[in-house]
Design a protein around this motif. Structure first.
Motif, PDB file in Angstrom:
ATOM      1  N   ASP A  75     -25.911 -22.757 -26.641  1.00  0.00           N
ATOM      2  CA  ASP A  75     -26.878 -23.840 -26.871  1.00  0.00           C
ATOM      3  C   ASP A  75     -27.393 -24.331 -25.519  1.00  0.00           C
ATOM      4  O   ASP A  75     -27.341 -23.613 -24.510  1.00  0.00           O
ATOM      5  N   ASP A  76     -27.852 -25.553 -25.486  1.00  0.00           N
ATOM      6  CA  ASP A  76     -28.510 -26.130 -24.312  1.00  0.00           C
ATOM      7  C   ASP A  76     -27.583 -26.142 -23.073  1.00  0.00           C
ATOM      8  O   ASP A  76     -26.365 -26.132 -23.220  1.00  0.00           O
TER       9      ASP A  76
ATOM     10  N   TYR B 229     -30.873 -20.489 -26.450  1.00  0.00           N
ATOM     11  CA  TYR B 229     -31.511 -21.748 -26.850  1.00  0.00           C
ATOM     12  C   TYR B 229     -32.665 -22.061 -25.905  1.00  0.00           C
ATOM     13  O   TYR B 229     -32.560 -21.844 -24.699  1.00  0.00           O
TER      14      TYR B 229
ATOM     15  N   ASN C 221     -33.852 -38.254 -33.048  1.00  0.00           N
ATOM     16  CA  ASN C 221     -33.281 -37.153 -33.839  1.00  0.00           C
ATOM     17  C   ASN C 221     -32.304 -37.676 -34.896  1.00  0.00           C
ATOM     18  O   ASN C 221     -31.243 -37.110 -35.111  1.00  0.00           O
TER      19      ASN C 221
ATOM     20  N   CYS D  69     -33.583 -30.774 -24.869  1.00  0.00           N
ATOM     21  CA  CYS D  69     -33.084 -32.122 -25.190  1.00  0.00           C
ATOM     22  C   CYS D  69     -32.135 -32.640 -24.111  1.00  0.00           C
ATOM     23  O   CYS D  69     -32.005 -33.838 -23.927  1.00  0.00           O
ATOM     24  N   ALA D  70     -31.447 -31.745 -23.406  1.00  0.00           N
ATOM     25  CA  ALA D  70     -30.538 -32.199 -22.351  1.00  0.00           C
ATOM     26  C   ALA D  70     -31.251 -32.241 -21.004  1.00  0.00           C
ATOM     27  O   ALA D  70     -30.609 -32.402 -19.964  1.00  0.00           O
TER      28      ALA D  70
ATOM     29  N   ASP E  42     -27.747 -28.301 -40.190  1.00  0.00           N
ATOM     30  CA  ASP E  42     -27.044 -28.361 -38.896  1.00  0.00           C
ATOM     31  C   ASP E  42     -25.690 -27.650 -38.970  1.00  0.00           C
ATOM     32  O   ASP E  42     -25.198 -27.283 -40.027  1.00  0.00           O
ATOM     33  N   MET E  43     -25.092 -27.519 -37.780  1.00  0.00           N
ATOM     34  CA  MET E  43     -23.918 -26.661 -37.631  1.00  0.00           C
ATOM     35  C   MET E  43     -22.657 -27.337 -38.159  1.00  0.00           C
ATOM     36  O   MET E  43     -22.628 -28.535 -38.391  1.00  0.00           O
TER      37      MET E  43
ATOM     38  N   ASP F 174     -29.277 -34.657 -36.057  1.00  0.00           N
ATOM     39  CA  ASP F 174     -28.033 -34.014 -35.615  1.00  0.00           C
ATOM     40  C   ASP F 174     -26.823 -34.491 -36.426  1.00  0.00           C
ATOM     41  O   ASP F 174     -26.652 -35.689 -36.658  1.00  0.00           O
TER      42      ASP F 174
ATOM     43  N   ASP G  52     -35.757 -25.616 -29.930  1.00  0.00           N
ATOM     44  CA  ASP G  52     -35.514 -27.032 -30.227  1.00  0.00           C
ATOM     45  C   ASP G  52     -36.679 -27.893 -29.729  1.00  0.00           C
ATOM     46  O   ASP G  52     -36.967 -27.928 -28.528  1.00  0.00           O
TER      47      ASP G  52
ATOM     48  N   TYR H  41     -35.609 -30.947 -36.666  1.00  0.00           N
ATOM     49  CA  TYR H  41     -35.025 -32.133 -37.333  1.00  0.00           C
ATOM     50  C   TYR H  41     -35.699 -32.452 -38.676  1.00  0.00           C
ATOM     51  O   TYR H  41     -35.763 -33.616 -39.097  1.00  0.00           O
TER      52      TYR H  41
ATOM     53  N   CYS I 201     -35.572 -25.658 -34.669  1.00  0.00           N
ATOM     54  CA  CYS I 201     -34.808 -26.907 -34.611  1.00  0.00           C
ATOM     55  C   CYS I 201     -35.827 -28.025 -34.417  1.00  0.00           C
ATOM     56  O   CYS I 201     -36.308 -28.254 -33.304  1.00  0.00           O
TER      57      CYS I 201
ATOM     58  N   ARG J 108     -34.140 -26.494 -39.245  1.00  0.00           N
ATOM     59  CA  ARG J 108     -33.360 -27.714 -39.432  1.00  0.00           C
ATOM     60  C   ARG J 108     -34.087 -28.634 -40.422  1.00  0.00           C
ATOM     61  O   ARG J 108     -35.302 -28.768 -40.363  1.00  0.00           O
TER      62      ARG J 108
ATOM     63  N   TRP K 150     -22.675 -26.096 -28.970  1.00  0.00           N
ATOM     64  CA  TRP K 150     -23.047 -27.488 -28.733  1.00  0.00           C
ATOM     65  C   TRP K 150     -22.036 -28.519 -29.253  1.00  0.00           C
ATOM     66  O   TRP K 150     -21.636 -29.434 -28.531  1.00  0.00           O
TER      67      TRP K 150
ATOM     68  N   LYS L 135     -32.451 -20.268 -30.835  1.00  0.00           N
ATOM     69  CA  LYS L 135     -32.618 -21.619 -31.403  1.00  0.00           C
ATOM     70  C   LYS L 135     -33.679 -22.318 -30.563  1.00  0.00           C
ATOM     71  O   LYS L 135     -33.525 -22.428 -29.339  1.00  0.00           O
TER      72      LYS L 135
END
Ligand code: GLA
Length: 521
Positions: free
Chosen positions: A204-205, A243, A98, A251-252, A373-374, A342, A279, A319, A317, A338, A169, A277
């Motif tokens: 988020d995640d 999310y 990413n 992703c996590a 991105d944020m 990140d 991802d 990337y 999301c 996105r 996040w 969102k």
């Protein structure tokens, strides 16, 4: 066999061996062979009752160990040693994930009597878990499911200006929970941020647990009642975001929506969710990363959200994969997508992401925005000048303004940046027209964007490492300004400033910005 069945069958086996047939089961020494496939299960640090699985294959050759870390279809070589029961091995890192450089993953621990205990470094510190032997198949991602035929998902009518709100996040990562979301909703109101447009509170995640017998997604311990949380957020006049991932895992490493897309969309709508969102993450282990495949994957959720008949903003999301801005993001029903990897709370990251976006500015339109991105404003890794550049640049780009800081403890300076209504008005201009580069010379970047009332906004940015003279020439203005008396308003000084003769000049601080709104008097 899935990992829950694996754990259950392992427990039954151990019980059987210990109470019934001691001596009949394979001995510890026979099991002490390290060779094979392993699943290291580490409890997630937030204590939410979930685990993260890390798969690898090991081969022992005397005291030397080699093998591979298995991440979906990616296999990363491992090398290390096993001496006197102490085990140590590390990966050869892939170039990046990413857009972020990856450090080697280092595993350290012990191996005795067939029991492998390992610790690894995570963002939140060192974590430890027990590894268990698994089949090769268990380390592999699921087989792809058929994807829908491509079509254009109709516009949902949302996000006529770039979405504004907060996301968990950047500041909280795995530490987000029900209480922090509620207090963030309180803070967005007490600070007055809601009054200037920030209305989405996005989880988020790391909220996910697993699925019930009917396949419904369940939140983990950190979120006891998602519907009650949505009701609370709505009671403040705000909206709640969530999310997920089209892949089997986020992703996590939490459960994604793979094979449950329509069911998850219906669950979100039932809870009262207003923003998703979505991802890519582990989806890349299952499907290809080309534009038609990504379009189909995102279209499936776009369609599913639409079928709920609830207005839900759809945030892609991915990337910037497969030039999403060229059309497939919009066709799949995306309100924003996105365009980069990140962001990090560092000048180098924000500068690189922000200034790489100007060439993409003309690909967007109301309802369908580029997302670089944020925001990192207020997170402490940049100077106030750098955060003013962040806010100015994102607004010139018409990027979503999703704050990523702790809204409960903002300094006055952070508030003055996030809540500069003159700058927000640029981001939210009701008749979007793209920003364009006027000049770029020795780190001084001058950008200009026309606004709905005939005025223009000009950003004079200093990307160099010293204060420098910035200049904007009258001749760069559109023809309609020619020969007219002008009003030049500085959007950070909150004051009118003079245009001397044919140019505006000012000293711009290192990594800072002067932002002007110029109109005919
Ligand atoms: C990816 C996304 C981030 C964040 C994390 C969560 O890296 O790009 O914005 O959502 O996943 O795991």
């Amino acid at each position: 066999m899935n990992r829950f069945l694996r754990s259950a069958s392992g427990a039954i086996y151990l019980l059987f061996c210990s109470i019934m047939l001691w001596g009949f089961c394979p001995s510890a020494t026979a099991q002490s062979d390290l060779n094979g496939y392993w699943d290291l299960r580490i409890p997630n640090p937030s204590g939410d009752g979930t685990f993260r699985d890390t798969y690898f294959q090991l081969q022992q050759d005397g005291t030397a160990i080699h093998g591979q870390l298995i991440r979906g279809q990616q296999q990363i070589p491992i090398a290390g040693t096993l001496e006197n029961g102490s085990i140590h091995f590390a990966t050869q890192p892939p170039a990046s994930t990413n857009g972020r450089e990856q450090r080697p993953v280092v595993f350290e621990g012990s191996y005795a009597n067939g029991k492998l205990t390992l610790s690894i470094q995570r963002r939140d510190g060192t974590v430890q878990g027990l590894a268990e032997k698994v089949t090769e198949e268990a380390t592999q991602p699921p087989k792809p499911l058929p994807l829908p035929a491509l079509k254009d998902v109709p516009d949902n009518g949302l996000a006529r200006t770039p979405p504004m709100g907060w996301n968990s996040w950047n500041k909280f990562a795995g530490k987000v929970d029900d209480a922090s979301v509620r207090t963030m909703a309180d803070a967005i109101v007490s600070s007055g941020m809601n009054k200037v447009g920030y209305v989405y509170i996005n989880i988020d995640d790391t909220w996910e647990l697993g699925r019930d017998a009917a396949g419904n997604i369940l939140p983990n311990k950190k979120f006891p009642d998602m519907k009650a949380l949505a009701d609370y957020v709505h009671s403040k006049g705000l909206k709640l975001g969530i999310y997920s991932s089209p892949g089997p895992q986020t992703c996590a490493g939490y459960p994604g929506s793979f094979a449950h897309v329509q069911q998850d969309a219906a669950t979100y709508a039932g809870w009262g969710i207003d923003y998703l969102k979505y991802d890519l993450c582990s989806d890349r282990d299952v499907y290809k990363d080309d534009a038609p495949t990504l379009q189909a994957i995102y279209q499936e959720m776009g369609d599913a959200l639409r079928a709920t008949h609830r207005p839900i903003i759809y945030s892609l999301c991915e990337y910037g994969s497969a030039r999403v801005w060229e059309g497939w993001g919009e066709k799949s029903g995306g309100n924003l997508w996105r365009t980069t990897g990140d962001i990090e709370d560092k000048w180098e990251s924000m500068d690189k992401i922000g200034f790489s976006q100007i060439k993409l500015a003309s690909y967007v339109k109301p309802g369908h925005w580029n997302d670089p991105d944020m925001l990192e404003i207020g997170n402490g890794g940049m100077t106030a000048d750098e955060y003013r550049t962040h806010m100015s640049l994102w607004s010139l780009l018409a990027a979503p303004l999703i704050a990523g800081n702790d809204l409960r403890t903002m300094t006055d300076e952070t508030k003055s940046i996030l809540m500069n209504t003159d700058v927000i008005a640029i981001d939210q201009d009701p008749q979007f027209q793209p920003v364009a580069e006027v000049s770029s010379d020795a780190g001084i970047e001058v950008l200009m964007r026309p606004l709905h009332d005939g005025s223009v906004v000009v950003g004079i940015f200093n990307r160099s490492d010293d204060a420098a003279a910035g200049k904007f020439s009258r001749s760069s203005l559109p023809a309609s300004f020619s020969g007219k008396k002008l009003r030049v308003h500085d959007l950070w000084k909150h004051a009118d400033v003079a245009m001397d003769g044919d140019a505006f000049t000012a000293t711009v601080p290192k990594h800072g910005v002067v932002m002007l709104r110029i109109s005919v008097r």
